[in-house]
Motif scaffolding. Sequence first.
Motif, PDB file in Angstrom:
ATOM      1  N   THR A  94      -1.278  14.720  -6.294  1.00  0.00           N
ATOM      2  CA  THR A  94      -1.129  15.119  -4.909  1.00  0.00           C
ATOM      3  C   THR A  94      -0.003  14.296  -4.291  1.00  0.00           C
ATOM      4  O   THR A  94       0.772  13.683  -5.025  1.00  0.00           O
ATOM      5  N   THR A  95       0.102  14.267  -2.979  1.00  0.00           N
ATOM      6  CA  THR A  95       1.185  13.529  -2.324  1.00  0.00           C
ATOM      7  C   THR A  95       0.668  12.239  -1.691  1.00  0.00           C
ATOM      8  O   THR A  95      -0.523  12.115  -1.390  1.00  0.00           O
ATOM      9  N   LYS A 136      -1.043  12.912   1.663  1.00  0.00           N
ATOM     10  CA  LYS A 136      -2.420  13.414   1.575  1.00  0.00           C
ATOM     11  C   LYS A 136      -3.386  12.300   1.202  1.00  0.00           C
ATOM     12  O   LYS A 136      -4.514  12.258   1.694  1.00  0.00           O
ATOM     13  N   ILE A 137      -2.937  11.386   0.357  1.00  0.00           N
ATOM     14  CA  ILE A 137      -3.757  10.223  -0.010  1.00  0.00           C
ATOM     15  C   ILE A 137      -4.035   9.393   1.237  1.00  0.00           C
ATOM     16  O   ILE A 137      -5.184   9.061   1.535  1.00  0.00           O
ATOM     17  N   GLU A 138      -2.981   9.053   1.971  1.00  0.00           N
ATOM     18  CA  GLU A 138      -3.108   8.216   3.164  1.00  0.00           C
ATOM     19  C   GLU A 138      -4.029   8.868   4.186  1.00  0.00           C
ATOM     20  O   GLU A 138      -4.919   8.206   4.746  1.00  0.00           O
ATOM     21  N   ARG A 139      -3.857  10.156   4.435  1.00  0.00           N
ATOM     22  CA  ARG A 139      -4.657  10.860   5.443  1.00  0.00           C
ATOM     23  C   ARG A 139      -6.127  10.944   5.028  1.00  0.00           C
ATOM     24  O   ARG A 139      -7.026  10.736   5.840  1.00  0.00           O
ATOM     25  N   ALA A 140      -6.383  11.241   3.777  1.00  0.00           N
ATOM     26  CA  ALA A 140      -7.770  11.351   3.295  1.00  0.00           C
ATOM     27  C   ALA A 140      -8.481   9.998   3.364  1.00  0.00           C
ATOM     28  O   ALA A 140      -9.657   9.933   3.744  1.00  0.00           O
ATOM     29  N   VAL A 187       0.829  -1.208   0.000  1.00  0.00           N
ATOM     30  CA  VAL A 187       0.000   0.000   0.000  1.00  0.00           C
ATOM     31  C   VAL A 187       0.861   1.255   0.000  1.00  0.00           C
ATOM     32  O   VAL A 187       0.653   2.146  -0.825  1.00  0.00           O
ATOM     33  N   THR A 188       1.841   1.344   0.893  1.00  0.00           N
ATOM     34  CA  THR A 188       2.637   2.568   0.981  1.00  0.00           C
ATOM     35  C   THR A 188       3.687   2.688  -0.122  1.00  0.00           C
ATOM     36  O   THR A 188       4.040   3.788  -0.511  1.00  0.00           O
ATOM     37  N   LYS A 189       4.153   1.561  -0.631  1.00  0.00           N
ATOM     38  CA  LYS A 189       5.207   1.621  -1.654  1.00  0.00           C
ATOM     39  C   LYS A 189       4.688   1.686  -3.080  1.00  0.00           C
ATOM     40  O   LYS A 189       5.355   2.222  -3.958  1.00  0.00           O
ATOM     41  N   LEU A 190       3.524   1.129  -3.334  1.00  0.00           N
ATOM     42  CA  LEU A 190       2.985   1.104  -4.700  1.00  0.00           C
ATOM     43  C   LEU A 190       1.645   1.830  -4.837  1.00  0.00           C
ATOM     44  O   LEU A 190       1.483   2.678  -5.710  1.00  0.00           O
ATOM     45  N   LEU A 191       0.688   1.470  -3.993  1.00  0.00           N
ATOM     46  CA  LEU A 191      -0.675   1.978  -4.157  1.00  0.00           C
ATOM     47  C   LEU A 191      -0.759   3.488  -3.924  1.00  0.00           C
ATOM     48  O   LEU A 191      -1.265   4.215  -4.783  1.00  0.00           O
ATOM     49  N   TYR A 192      -0.277   3.984  -2.782  1.00  0.00           N
ATOM     50  CA  TYR A 192      -0.364   5.416  -2.511  1.00  0.00           C
ATOM     51  C   TYR A 192       0.401   6.256  -3.539  1.00  0.00           C
ATOM     52  O   TYR A 192      -0.128   7.270  -4.006  1.00  0.00           O
ATOM     53  N   PRO A 193       1.625   5.863  -3.926  1.00  0.00           N
ATOM     54  CA  PRO A 193       2.313   6.644  -4.966  1.00  0.00           C
ATOM     55  C   PRO A 193       1.556   6.664  -6.302  1.00  0.00           C
ATOM     56  O   PRO A 193       1.494   7.710  -6.961  1.00  0.00           O
ATOM     57  N   ASP A 194       0.959   5.525  -6.686  1.00  0.00           N
ATOM     58  CA  ASP A 194       0.169   5.489  -7.928  1.00  0.00           C
ATOM     59  C   ASP A 194      -1.042   6.411  -7.833  1.00  0.00           C
ATOM     60  O   ASP A 194      -1.362   7.137  -8.774  1.00  0.00           O
TER      61      ASP A 194
END
Length: 127
Positions: free
Chosen positions: A66-67, A70-74, A52-59
């Motif tokens: 955005t960053t 911000k994805i993780e927090r939202a 999730v943190t290495k692939l999904l959130y960056p994608d």
Amino acid sequence: MIQQNMVSRREIEKTISDFMLELGIPAHLRGYQFLRSAVEMCVEDMELVGSVTKLLYPDLAKMYQTTDTKIERAIRNAIEVSWDRGNTELFEELFGYSNSPEYTRPTNSEYIAVVADYIRLKNGLIG
């Protein structure tokens, strides 16, 4: 890639949207859009759940310009709102425990994985 047994991408998107609303995630939250996209990506490739943190959130960050943070927090905020206001019976069915105060909410990756798996099973997706 998964095989789709006569299930169109649009049907999967609609199933995800309907299910997220049933879980109690308001569509006006920014995290709703991010979470819906995350679940859709994981329905297509369940291996993303493990990264999730290495692939999904960056994608997602690239997709929404955005960053990762911000994805993780939202997404976390959308899950918190869902957990506080959502369908208790549905949470018990999905997570094995309720959204009552003695239980902590699921993590972002657990929530995404469970919802993506549910969508895959409901739509007869394999692979």
